[in-house]
Write a protein that holds these residues in place. Structure first.
Motif, mmCIF file in Angstrom:
data_model
loop_
_atom_site.group_PDB
_atom_site.id
_atom_site.type_symbol
_atom_site.label_atom_id
_atom_site.label_comp_id
_atom_site.label_asym_id
_atom_site.label_seq_id
_atom_site.Cartn_x
_atom_site.Cartn_y
_atom_site.Cartn_z
ATOM 1 N N MET A 63 0.835 -1.195 0.000
ATOM 2 C CA MET A 63 0.000 0.000 0.000
ATOM 3 C C MET A 63 0.872 1.248 0.000
ATOM 4 O O MET A 63 2.039 1.206 0.384
ATOM 5 N N PHE A 64 0.262 2.359 -0.462
ATOM 6 C CA PHE A 64 0.961 3.635 -0.425
ATOM 7 C C PHE A 64 0.676 4.305 0.910
ATOM 8 O O PHE A 64 -0.479 4.474 1.309
ATOM 9 N N VAL A 65 1.749 4.688 1.610
ATOM 10 C CA VAL A 65 1.627 5.340 2.908
ATOM 11 C C VAL A 65 2.078 6.795 2.746
ATOM 12 O O VAL A 65 3.265 7.073 2.574
ATOM 13 N N PRO A 66 1.134 7.743 2.780
ATOM 14 C CA PRO A 66 1.519 9.150 2.603
ATOM 15 C C PRO A 66 2.271 9.689 3.812
ATOM 16 O O PRO A 66 2.070 9.236 4.942
ATOM 17 N N ARG A 67 3.140 10.652 3.558
ATOM 18 C CA ARG A 67 3.892 11.277 4.631
ATOM 19 C C ARG A 67 2.936 12.014 5.573
ATOM 20 O O ARG A 67 2.003 12.681 5.130
ATOM 21 N N ASP A 68 3.152 11.883 6.862
ATOM 22 C CA ASP A 68 2.316 12.498 7.892
ATOM 23 C C ASP A 68 0.882 11.996 7.846
ATOM 24 O O ASP A 68 -0.028 12.620 8.433
ATOM 25 N N ASN A 69 0.672 10.877 7.096
ATOM 26 C CA ASN A 69 -0.663 10.272 7.004
ATOM 27 C C ASN A 69 -1.730 11.240 6.494
ATOM 28 O O ASN A 69 -2.914 11.118 6.831
ATOM 29 N N LYS A 70 -1.317 12.193 5.663
ATOM 30 C CA LYS A 70 -2.256 13.138 5.075
ATOM 31 C C LYS A 70 -2.587 12.704 3.640
ATOM 32 O O LYS A 70 -1.687 12.361 2.879
ATOM 33 N N PRO A 71 -3.876 12.719 3.271
ATOM 34 C CA PRO A 71 -4.260 12.310 1.906
ATOM 35 C C PRO A 71 -3.577 13.181 0.854
ATOM 36 O O PRO A 71 -3.406 14.390 1.041
ATOM 37 N N ILE A 72 -3.184 12.563 -0.254
ATOM 38 C CA ILE A 72 -2.513 13.283 -1.337
ATOM 39 C C ILE A 72 -3.282 13.052 -2.630
ATOM 40 O O ILE A 72 -3.652 11.916 -2.951
ATOM 41 N N ASP A 73 -3.518 14.112 -3.374
ATOM 42 C CA ASP A 73 -4.244 14.037 -4.635
ATOM 43 C C ASP A 73 -3.251 14.123 -5.794
ATOM 44 O O ASP A 73 -2.652 15.170 -6.026
ATOM 45 N N PHE A 74 -3.083 13.011 -6.522
ATOM 46 C CA PHE A 74 -2.169 12.984 -7.661
ATOM 47 C C PHE A 74 -2.896 13.177 -8.983
ATOM 48 O O PHE A 74 -2.282 13.046 -10.054
ATOM 49 N N LYS A 75 -4.173 13.454 -8.950
ATOM 50 C CA LYS A 75 -4.939 13.563 -10.191
ATOM 51 C C LYS A 75 -4.365 14.667 -11.072
ATOM 52 O O LYS A 75 -4.138 15.793 -10.622
ATOM 53 N N GLY A 76 -4.118 14.328 -12.344
ATOM 54 C CA GLY A 76 -3.567 15.283 -13.285
ATOM 55 C C GLY A 76 -2.052 15.320 -13.341
ATOM 56 O O GLY A 76 -1.475 15.961 -14.223
ATOM 57 N N PHE A 77 -1.374 14.621 -12.430
ATOM 58 C CA PHE A 77 0.086 14.555 -12.427
ATOM 59 C C PHE A 77 0.571 13.524 -13.464
ATOM 60 O O PHE A 77 -0.170 12.614 -13.846
ATOM 61 N N THR A 78 1.817 13.677 -13.881
ATOM 62 C CA THR A 78 2.478 12.671 -14.703
ATOM 63 C C THR A 78 3.292 11.756 -13.803
ATOM 64 O O THR A 78 4.064 12.237 -12.972
ATOM 65 N N LEU A 79 3.104 10.455 -13.945
ATOM 66 C CA LEU A 79 3.875 9.490 -13.158
ATOM 67 C C LEU A 79 5.037 8.964 -13.976
ATOM 68 O O LEU A 79 4.871 8.551 -15.123
ATOM 69 N N ILE A 80 6.231 8.992 -13.382
ATOM 70 C CA ILE A 80 7.401 8.339 -13.975
ATOM 71 C C ILE A 80 7.737 7.150 -13.095
ATOM 72 O O ILE A 80 8.056 7.318 -11.910
ATOM 73 N N TYR A 81 7.640 5.952 -13.661
ATOM 74 C CA TYR A 81 7.943 4.739 -12.898
ATOM 75 C C TYR A 81 9.168 4.058 -13.496
ATOM 76 O O TYR A 81 9.114 3.507 -14.597
ATOM 77 N N PRO A 82 10.318 4.090 -12.804
ATOM 78 C CA PRO A 82 11.521 3.403 -13.276
ATOM 79 C C PRO A 82 11.500 1.934 -12.854
ATOM 80 O O PRO A 82 11.655 1.617 -11.671
ATOM 81 N N ALA A 83 11.294 1.053 -13.815
ATOM 82 C CA ALA A 83 11.255 -0.370 -13.494
ATOM 83 C C ALA A 83 12.659 -0.875 -13.157
ATOM 84 O O ALA A 83 13.641 -0.484 -13.793
ATOM 85 N N LEU A 84 12.742 -1.744 -12.163
ATOM 86 C CA LEU A 84 14.007 -2.361 -11.807
ATOM 87 C C LEU A 84 14.437 -3.253 -12.966
ATOM 88 O O LEU A 84 13.750 -4.219 -13.307
ATOM 89 N N SER A 85 15.560 -2.946 -13.601
ATOM 90 C CA SER A 85 15.933 -3.631 -14.832
ATOM 91 C C SER A 85 17.453 -3.698 -14.971
ATOM 92 O O SER A 85 18.190 -3.180 -14.127
ATOM 93 N N VAL A 86 17.912 -4.310 -16.064
ATOM 94 C CA VAL A 86 19.337 -4.545 -16.272
ATOM 95 C C VAL A 86 20.116 -3.223 -16.218
ATOM 96 O O VAL A 86 19.721 -2.226 -16.821
ATOM 97 N N GLY A 87 21.212 -3.209 -15.478
ATOM 98 C CA GLY A 87 22.066 -2.037 -15.402
ATOM 99 C C GLY A 87 21.544 -0.907 -14.545
ATOM 100 O O GLY A 87 22.225 0.115 -14.384
#
Length: 244
Positions: free
Chosen positions: A1-25
């Motif tokens: 699960m995602f645990v927000p800092r200070d347990n305060k709800p965070i709204d990511f709607k409209g943001f761009t997500l960059i997810y770096p997959a664990l991969s070679v090198g």
């Protein structure tokens, strides 16, 4: 699960997500480090999941003049409100046999957050390239239908990005290549969960997969190139990172 800092709800709607997959090198992780440190992104929480090997260590982004010690865990989430971007930085590998469970949870979390678009960054083993991939740019992209409609022409004609070639046979590399988009199968050896996550999201989420061919070793040049390509498209930093 995602645990927000200070347990305060965070709204990511409209943001761009960059997810770096664990991969070679670890090219994608190096890219994420460059962006997080250069943009001085803020840690907004962490991901706790039984599929990830626990980890704790010193904060790699601490300022040299910092007088307090902060710790980091195996998977943390950073954001920049100024740039409307979120980065998930995973620092430890998966527990054997649990990778698919994490991928399913991550895809669901991404949908629930309502990101405007998702960038999956990864790398692919250079020793399993096709003959036509050995020379020329070592960067490739794969786009969902939504990203293709919005950015496909820009990727190819303005940025001169090459789409990842499809193969007629799988999983063994083939000398045959499918010239038409949508034919053959995509093959990303060493790419971690990147391809599986893309396939899970592409039907209902604007998602693009960006990768560099590389081998194990010093992959700083590949990480810098990947960073520069993402930065040029998203306009996160006003200058390009130098490879010198």
């Amino acid at each position: 699960m995602f645990v927000p800092r200070d347990n305060k709800p965070i709204d990511f709607k409209g943001f761009t997500l960059i997810y770096p997959a664990l991969s070679v090198g670890n090219v994608a992780q190096l890219m994420a480090d460059l962006l997080i440190s250069t943009m001085t992104m803020h840690k907004v929480g962490y991901i706790q999941h039984p599929s990830l090997i626990p980890l704790v260590g010193n904060d790699p982004y601490a300022h040299p003049s910092a007088t307090t010690c902060k710790v980091v865990t195996c998977c943390e989430v950073y954001d920049s409100v100024e740039h409307n971007v979120v980065i998930v930085q995973q620092r430890s590998p998966f527990i054997k046999g649990r990778r698919n469970a994490y991928k399913k949870w991550l895809a669901q979390w991404i949908r629930e957050c309502g990101f405007s678009k998702v960038v999956i960054a990864t790398s692919s083993s250079a020793d399993e390239r096709l003959d036509t991939q050995i020379t020329g740019p070592q960067f490739r992209f794969v786009a969902s239908d939504k990203i293709e409609a919005d950015y496909g022409e820009m990727f190819r004609n303005f940025y001169e990005w090459d789409e990842l070639e499809r193969r007629q046979t799988f999983p063994a590399p083939s000398v045959l290549e499918a010239g038409d988009r949508g034919q053959g199968q995509l093959y990303i050896p060493g790419g971690g969960i990147a391809m599986a996550l893309f396939n899970d999201l592409c039907s209902d989420t604007p998602v693009v997969l960006l990768l560099m061919f590389c081998s194990e070793g010093d992959n700083i040049p590949e990480a810098i190139e990947l960073t520069n390509r993402i930065n040029r498209w998203l306009g996160l930093i006003l200058f390009h990172v130098s490879e010198s």
